[in-house]
Design a protein around this motif. Structure first.
Motif, short mmCIF file in Angstrom:
data_model
loop_
_atom_site.label_atom_id
_atom_site.label_comp_id
_atom_site.label_asym_id
_atom_site.label_seq_id
_atom_site.Cartn_x
_atom_site.Cartn_y
_atom_site.Cartn_z
N ASN A 67 6.85 -53.96 13.44
CA ASN A 67 5.46 -53.53 13.61
C ASN A 67 5.22 -53.04 15.03
O ASN A 67 5.99 -53.36 15.95
CB ASN A 67 4.52 -54.72 13.35
N GLU A 78 1.76 -62.94 7.47
CA GLU A 78 2.91 -62.65 8.35
C GLU A 78 2.90 -63.60 9.55
O GLU A 78 3.94 -64.09 9.99
CB GLU A 78 2.86 -61.19 8.81
N HIS A 123 -0.05 -46.36 4.54
CA HIS A 123 0.20 -47.80 4.58
C HIS A 123 0.09 -48.36 3.16
O HIS A 123 -0.82 -47.98 2.42
CB HIS A 123 -0.83 -48.46 5.49
N PRO A 161 7.44 -59.75 8.82
CA PRO A 161 6.52 -58.64 8.52
C PRO A 161 6.43 -58.35 7.03
O PRO A 161 7.38 -58.57 6.28
CB PRO A 161 7.12 -57.43 9.26
N PHE A 162 5.28 -57.87 6.64
CA PHE A 162 5.07 -57.37 5.27
C PHE A 162 5.49 -58.39 4.20
O PHE A 162 6.40 -58.12 3.40
CB PHE A 162 5.80 -56.04 5.06
N GLY A 173 5.34 -50.71 10.79
CA GLY A 173 3.96 -50.90 10.37
C GLY A 173 3.06 -51.18 11.57
O GLY A 173 3.43 -50.88 12.72
N GLU A 174 1.94 -51.79 11.28
CA GLU A 174 0.89 -51.94 12.30
C GLU A 174 1.01 -53.25 13.09
O GLU A 174 1.34 -53.23 14.27
CB GLU A 174 -0.44 -51.86 11.53
N ALA A 175 0.74 -54.33 12.41
CA ALA A 175 0.72 -55.63 13.09
C ALA A 175 0.75 -56.72 12.02
O ALA A 175 0.38 -56.46 10.87
CB ALA A 175 -0.55 -55.76 13.93
N PRO A 176 1.15 -57.92 12.38
CA PRO A 176 1.14 -59.00 11.39
C PRO A 176 -0.28 -59.29 10.91
O PRO A 176 -1.24 -59.20 11.69
CB PRO A 176 1.67 -60.21 12.18
N GLY A 177 -0.40 -59.59 9.63
CA GLY A 177 -1.66 -60.11 9.09
C GLY A 177 -1.56 -61.62 9.00
O GLY A 177 -0.66 -62.23 9.59
N1 URA Z 1 0.63 -54.74 7.59
C1 URA Z 1 1.43 -54.28 8.57
O1 URA Z 1 1.25 -53.17 9.06
N2 URA Z 1 2.42 -55.04 8.97
C2 URA Z 1 2.68 -56.22 8.44
O2 URA Z 1 3.62 -56.87 8.85
C3 URA Z 1 1.83 -56.69 7.42
C4 URA Z 1 0.82 -55.93 7.01
#
Ligand code: URA
Length: 223
Positions: free
Chosen positions: A115, A82, A189, A88-89, A75-79
């Motif tokens: 991520n 997270e 996503h 993650p996620f 995925g992209e990055a922690p929100g």
């Molecule tokens: N969206 C992401 O791309 N990664 C995460 O870990 C959480 C949300």
């Protein structure tokens, strides 16, 4: 036996220049248990300050799941959640990702999830190219350790960063790409799918393509 006694004995045996390379068991300088490459990598990530995001994080989000997984989901990055939970996620998008994983006939613990970035960007903005570059070595090392059979890139940011392109996600879907020798499939996503549920049908097509590629012998995959 004292050092002097040992030296005397060795001299009698004709080995006067005997050097102890490693401390004997029980001596104070005995090395501790050898750190696994995963533990070493995780520790390096935990202490990372290679980009400014380290200053704002609660904690790094290393990745989760099976370290022997065939499937690597990126995925992209922690929100926010997270960053707080260190995994993650885990938010609403994470629940939909879990459903997507189940649709593949897999479980969250049977795949590996990571991520592009290990730290949360402020206000969940897109990762900058510098941040992505600073972090990519960690993902490369994770890929080297896992040796996945297939990568599923979820979302535009993951797909564009991994494939080093600015092509729209709609155009990246539906074909087989390659990342560091591993076939890579792009899908939407889960956070986007929550906002645009009608696109779930396309995501399902992507998962079916991924399954097909996963089941195709590697030497027969055309990227
Ligand atoms: N969206 C992401 O791309 N990664 C995460 O870990 C959480 C949300």
């Amino acid at each position: 036996m004292t050092d002097a006694e040992r030296q005397a004995l060795l001299e009698v045996m004709g080995i006067p220049n005997w050097i102890l390379r490693r401390p004997l068991p029980g001596l104070a300088s005995e090395p501790g248990p050898v750190e696994s490459p995963w533990d070493a990598l995780e520790a390096r990530v935990r202490e990372c300050n290679r980009c400014p995001l380290h200053a704002g994080r609660t904690q790094t989000v290393f990745g989760t799941g099976s370290r022997e997984a065939d499937w690597l989901i990126i995925g992209e990055a922690p929100g926010e959640q997270e960053d707080l939970q260190g995994e993650p996620f885990v938010g609403r998008a994470g629940q939909l990702l879990n459903e997507m994983i189940r649709a593949l006939g897999l479980s969250r613990s049977g795949v590996y999830i990571a991520n592009i970035l290990k730290c949360r960007p402020p206000d969940n903005r897109d990762p900058s190219p510098e941040e992505a570059r600073a972090c990519e070595g960690y993902l490369h090392q994770q890929i080297g350790l896992i040796q996945p059979a297939i990568i599923l890139a979820v979302g535009r940011v993951a797909a564009q960063n991994l494939l080093q392109t600015t092509v729209a996600i709609g155009k990246l879907r539906g074909t087989v790409h390659e990342y560091r020798g591993v076939p890579l499939i792009v899908t939407y996503h889960p956070a986007y799918l929550l906002r645009a549920p009608l696109e779930k049908r396309k995501a399902w097509d992507d998962l079916k393509l991924a399954l097909k590629i996963y089941r195709t012998p590697k030497n027969q995959i055309v990227t």
